[in-house]
Design an enzyme around this catalytic site. Structure first.
Site, PDB file in Angstrom:
ATOM      1  N   CYS A   2       0.859  -1.174   0.000  1.00 41.29           N
ATOM      2  CA  CYS A   2       0.000   0.000   0.000  1.00 41.29           C
ATOM      3  C   CYS A   2       0.902   1.232   0.000  1.00 41.29           C
ATOM      4  CB  CYS A   2      -0.938   0.109   1.198  1.00 41.29           C
ATOM      5  SG  CYS A   2      -2.117  -1.216   1.294  1.00 41.29           S
ATOM      6  N   ARG A  27       3.928  -0.429  -4.853  1.00 39.69           N
ATOM      7  CA  ARG A  27       3.628  -0.948  -3.516  1.00 39.69           C
ATOM      8  C   ARG A  27       2.282  -1.659  -3.458  1.00 39.69           C
ATOM      9  NH1 ARG A  27       6.829   1.353   0.404  1.00 39.69           N
ATOM     10  NH2 ARG A  27       5.287   0.810   1.971  1.00 39.69           N
ATOM     11  N   TRP A  75      -2.711  -2.624  -1.710  1.00 42.65           N
ATOM     12  CA  TRP A  75      -2.411  -4.041  -1.893  1.00 42.65           C
ATOM     13  C   TRP A  75      -3.281  -4.741  -0.863  1.00 42.65           C
ATOM     14  CZ3 TRP A  75      -0.501  -8.245   0.855  1.00 42.65           C
ATOM     15  CH2 TRP A  75      -0.077  -9.329   0.095  1.00 42.65           C
ATOM     16  N   ASN A 101      -1.603   2.293   5.756  1.00 45.75           N
ATOM     17  CA  ASN A 101      -0.758   1.223   5.210  1.00 45.75           C
ATOM     18  C   ASN A 101      -0.323   0.370   6.389  1.00 45.75           C
ATOM     19  OD1 ASN A 101       1.253  -0.339   3.984  1.00 45.75           O
ATOM     20  ND2 ASN A 101       2.780   1.276   4.144  1.00 45.75           N
ATOM     21  N   GLY A 102      -0.630  -0.920   6.326  1.00 46.00           N
ATOM     22  CA  GLY A 102      -0.258  -1.810   7.431  1.00 46.00           C
ATOM     23  C   GLY A 102      -1.400  -2.749   7.756  1.00 46.00           C
ATOM     24  N   GLU A 486      17.445 -17.705  -8.426  1.00 45.55           N
ATOM     25  CA  GLU A 486      17.026 -16.349  -8.774  1.00 45.55           C
ATOM     26  C   GLU A 486      16.442 -16.304 -10.200  1.00 45.55           C
ATOM     27  OE1 GLU A 486      16.347 -13.822  -7.243  1.00 45.55           O
ATOM     28  OE2 GLU A 486      16.496 -12.142  -8.590  1.00 45.55           O
ATOM     29  N   LYS A 490      12.642 -15.095 -10.992  1.00 43.24           N
ATOM     30  CA  LYS A 490      12.352 -13.987 -11.913  1.00 43.24           C
ATOM     31  C   LYS A 490      11.317 -14.435 -12.936  1.00 43.24           C
ATOM     32  CE  LYS A 490      13.463 -11.319 -10.259  1.00 43.24           C
ATOM     33  NZ  LYS A 490      14.185 -11.145  -9.022  1.00 43.24           N
ATOM     34  N   GLU A 493       7.692 -15.034 -11.288  1.00 43.33           N
ATOM     35  CA  GLU A 493       6.952 -13.883 -10.761  1.00 43.33           C
ATOM     36  C   GLU A 493       6.456 -12.942 -11.841  1.00 43.33           C
ATOM     37  OE1 GLU A 493       9.158 -11.303  -8.101  1.00 43.33           O
ATOM     38  OE2 GLU A 493      10.988 -11.642  -9.211  1.00 43.33           O
ATOM     39  N   HIS A 509      17.908 -36.641  -7.920  1.00 44.48           N
ATOM     40  CA  HIS A 509      17.159 -37.104  -6.747  1.00 44.48           C
ATOM     41  C   HIS A 509      15.673 -36.765  -6.846  1.00 44.48           C
ATOM     42  CE1 HIS A 509      20.885 -38.221  -4.843  1.00 44.48           C
ATOM     43  NE2 HIS A 509      21.374 -37.024  -5.118  1.00 44.48           N
ATOM     44  N   LYS A 608       5.983  -4.510  -4.070  1.00 46.40           N
ATOM     45  CA  LYS A 608       7.434  -4.402  -3.941  1.00 46.40           C
ATOM     46  C   LYS A 608       7.900  -4.444  -2.492  1.00 46.40           C
ATOM     47  CE  LYS A 608      11.430  -2.993  -5.975  1.00 46.40           C
ATOM     48  NZ  LYS A 608      11.915  -4.289  -6.460  1.00 46.40           N
TER      49      LYS A 608
END
Ligand code: F6R
Length: 613
Positions: A2, A27, A75, A101-102, A486, A490, A493, A509, A608
């Site tokens: 947010c 955000r 968000w 926000n929170g 990584e 990438k 997402e 395995h 983010k």
């Protein structure tokens, strides 16, 4: 998560807020809203979707003039993304409007109490409960709004950055924070409030970072800050060093592409003033002050989330190889919920681009309470993690706006590499001649990354061939194992293709069962100590008809004969390969996502800055 923006002063608030919300969209982008105050009263406008949807909605409306306003981009946590759950929220009398926000963890109890008193709720959000709770205190205590906020903050449990407007005070904003960021830009009798400095930078470079448990009251062109214990504090004005161009796309189609391409510069910026190979100098300010403690640590524990955790894995190899100190790398979210064995002889490194990740912050607090020394490696200056740690080094990558982390990752590894080399040298585990050799090679990394970026067209062709794959496997060993993780992160997402990263030797395995002619397998097979073994793994995939894309060292001929595609990157020291090898993987995921029509800068469901636990 947010983004919040607020303005009070002599300018029109709405354009400032809308522009600010667009900057903060990384955000969260589920819904957006604003509250404005003029002769018509206090009005809230909100819309599901991106800030541009809100903007379209506002375009047809009049009476939006206001010299004060608050705005929010969401968000979703409590309640689905829709117009009603969007912020701002009114208090019951519609006298107050608030952005938040929170997360308020005890919102359910508060809500039930308020419902018993006859309060009615329109949204499913904890934030509506929060402002109605504040108004309840205001009404019952016959007190001022700031006093009601102060009393309410003693009762709410959770994280918040809030800004409140009062219909009866057109020159007043009240803000508070705990656990979620809030920056106040100080102009000439005007104030800008935001979750980070990006909405503020073009108006002023003077900012105050509000601390946890502080309440800011901006009234009549004056800023006053008090703790929630009602003790006045002196606002400390920081000078922002960020440039406006750093937060704009600068001709690129996406922020992610810009940030991938910025890496030669961001890595160089990260090393600037710290590394001087010719004279064997390596100076990291925050690190130097804690060198003694670090040198004598029994153990290093690295804690982080997501991409930053991958940088931590690279650091595990670096610290163990060069400084010979045992390292553990912990997901912050797991570490904090165990009862980890940590003591004052442990050195904790917390890595975070945003400096706001709630799990990483909680892990820091836990380790601190057990007496450990905490060192932060963060990108956002003035964010919560640098302020919660004993010391730290900034990565200086510049603002990273694309939700998928790219340049922050290579900058984190650059800082961690410098730390490992310095520590190894100081401890005597890295001989001087080898240290000097490594420093010289490290200085060449920006130009090697520049060269790796030139593979873009080739990578675009590979992307076109594999853009419709349903799964991908990424394999690497040693330093390249975190690179494989990584690369896979990438891809999933931003393109929503399922991808897994594995240590190459682990393939046999289990994951080998997945391999058939439909499965693209990306190998990071550079010339290093495990090269021969990785080549064997490539053979194993080839024998099962998997499609092989291999990142190899320039001039490699062995893998060329086995792979469907080779991506040749410049040769460097084994320990520095992740800095170069990750670049084509970032480009591959970027091009695949663009070809699939995905929103690369704002992938679905992501934000983010993850300020929820
Ligand atoms: C992936 C990504 C996330 C972050 C993670 C931690 O591209 O960006 O996985 O790395 O949310 O965030 P920071 O580094 O801000 O603590």
């Amino acid at each position: 998560m947010c983004g919040i923006v607020a303005y009070v002063g002599q300018q029109e608030a709405l354009p400032i807020i809308i522009k600010g919300l667009k900057r903060l969209e990384y955000r969260g982008y589920d819904s957006a809203g604003v509250a404005l105050l003029n002769q018509e009263g206090l009005s809230i406008y909100k819309k599901k979707g991106k800030v541009s949807e809100l903007e379209n909605h506002l375009n047809g409306l009049s009476n939006l003039n206001s010299k004060i306003g608050i705005g929010h981009t969401r968000w979703a946590t409590h309640g689905e993304p829709n117009d009603v759950n969007a912020h701002p929220h009114y208090s019951s009398s519609e006298k107050f409007a608030m952005i938040h926000n929170g997360i308020i963890e005890n919102y359910d109890v508060l809500k039930r109490d308020l419902m018993n008193k006859g309060y009615v709720f329109h949204s499913e959000t904890d934030s509506e409960v929060f402002i109605k709770f504040i108004e309840d205190i205001y009404v019952n205590n016959y007190c001022s709004l700031e006093e009601a906020v102060r009393l309410a903050l003693h009762k709410v449990v959770g994280a918040y950055a809030i800004v409140i407007m009062n219909k009866e005070e057109p020159d007043t904003l009240i803000a508070a924070r705990k656990g979620s960021p809030l920056v106040i830009g100080v102009g000439d009798e005007e104030y800008f409030l935001a979750s980070d400095a990006t909405p503020i930078i073009e108006y002023t470079n003077q900012v105050v970072y509000l601390d946890d448990y502080e309440i800011a009251v901006i009234r009549n062109g004056k800023l006053q800050i008090k703790t929630i214990e009602n003790v006045e504090t002196n606002p400390y004005i920081n000078q922002l060093e960020m440039e406006l161009e750093a937060i704009e796309k600068g001709g690129y189609e996406h922020f992610m592409l810009k940030e991938i391409n910025e890496q030669p510069r961001s890595i160089a910026d990260c090393m600037r003033g710290r590394l001087d190979a010719k004279n064997g100098r390596l100076v990291l300010g925050g690190f130097r002050d804690y060198m003694n403690k670090f040198q004598n640590a029994d153990r290093i524990i690295i804690t982080a989330c997501g991409t930053s955790w991958h940088a931590g894995l690279v650091a595990e190899y670096l610290f163990e190889e060069f400084a010979r100190i045992p390292v553990e790398v912990e997901y912050a979210s797991e570490f904090r919920y165990r009862n980890p064995v940590v003591n004052e002889r442990d050195f904790i490194i917390a890595i975070s681009q945003s400096g706001e990740t709630a799990d990483t912050l909680a892990a820091i607090e836990l380790a601190k309470s057990k007496g450990a020394t905490i060192f932060g490696v963060c990108n956002v200056v003035g964010s919560s993690i640098p302020r919660a740690t004993h010391a730290g080094s900034y990565t200086h990558a510049g603002p990273e706006i694309g939700v998928a982390s790219t340049k922050a990752f290579t900058a984190q590894i650059s800082v961690l590499t410098m730390m490992a080399l310095k520590l190894g040298y100081q401890r005597g585990t890295l001989p001087e001649n080898r240290y000097m050799q490594l420093l010289s090679e490290l200085e060449t990394i920006p130009s090697k990354v520049e060269k790796a970026l030139q593979l873009n067209d080739k990578i675009k062709e590979i992307a076109a061939e594999f853009k419709d794959a349903r799964n991908f496997l990424y394999l690497g060993r040693g330093y390249n194992f975190p690179v494989a993780l990584e690369g896979a992160l990438k891809l999933k997402e931003i393109s929503y293709i399922h991808a897994e990263g594995y240590p190459a030797a682990e393939m046999k395995h289990g994951p080998i069962a997945l391999i058939d002619e439909e499965m693209p397998v990306v190998f990071i097979a550079t010339k290093d100590s495990s090269y021969e073994k990785v080549v064997s793994n490539i053979q194993e995939v080839k024998a099962r008809k998997g499609k092989i894309i291999a990142v190899v060292t320039e001039g490699d001929t062995t893998v060329r004969h086995m792979a469907d595609h080779v991506i040749e990157i410049p040769e460097t020291e084994e320990a520095f390969v992740p800095l170069v090898a990750v670049v084509p993987l970032q480009q591959l995921s970027y091009h695949i996502a663009v070809m699939r029509g995905c929103n690369v800068d704002q992938p679905r469901n992501l934000a983010k800055s993850v300020t929820v636990e």
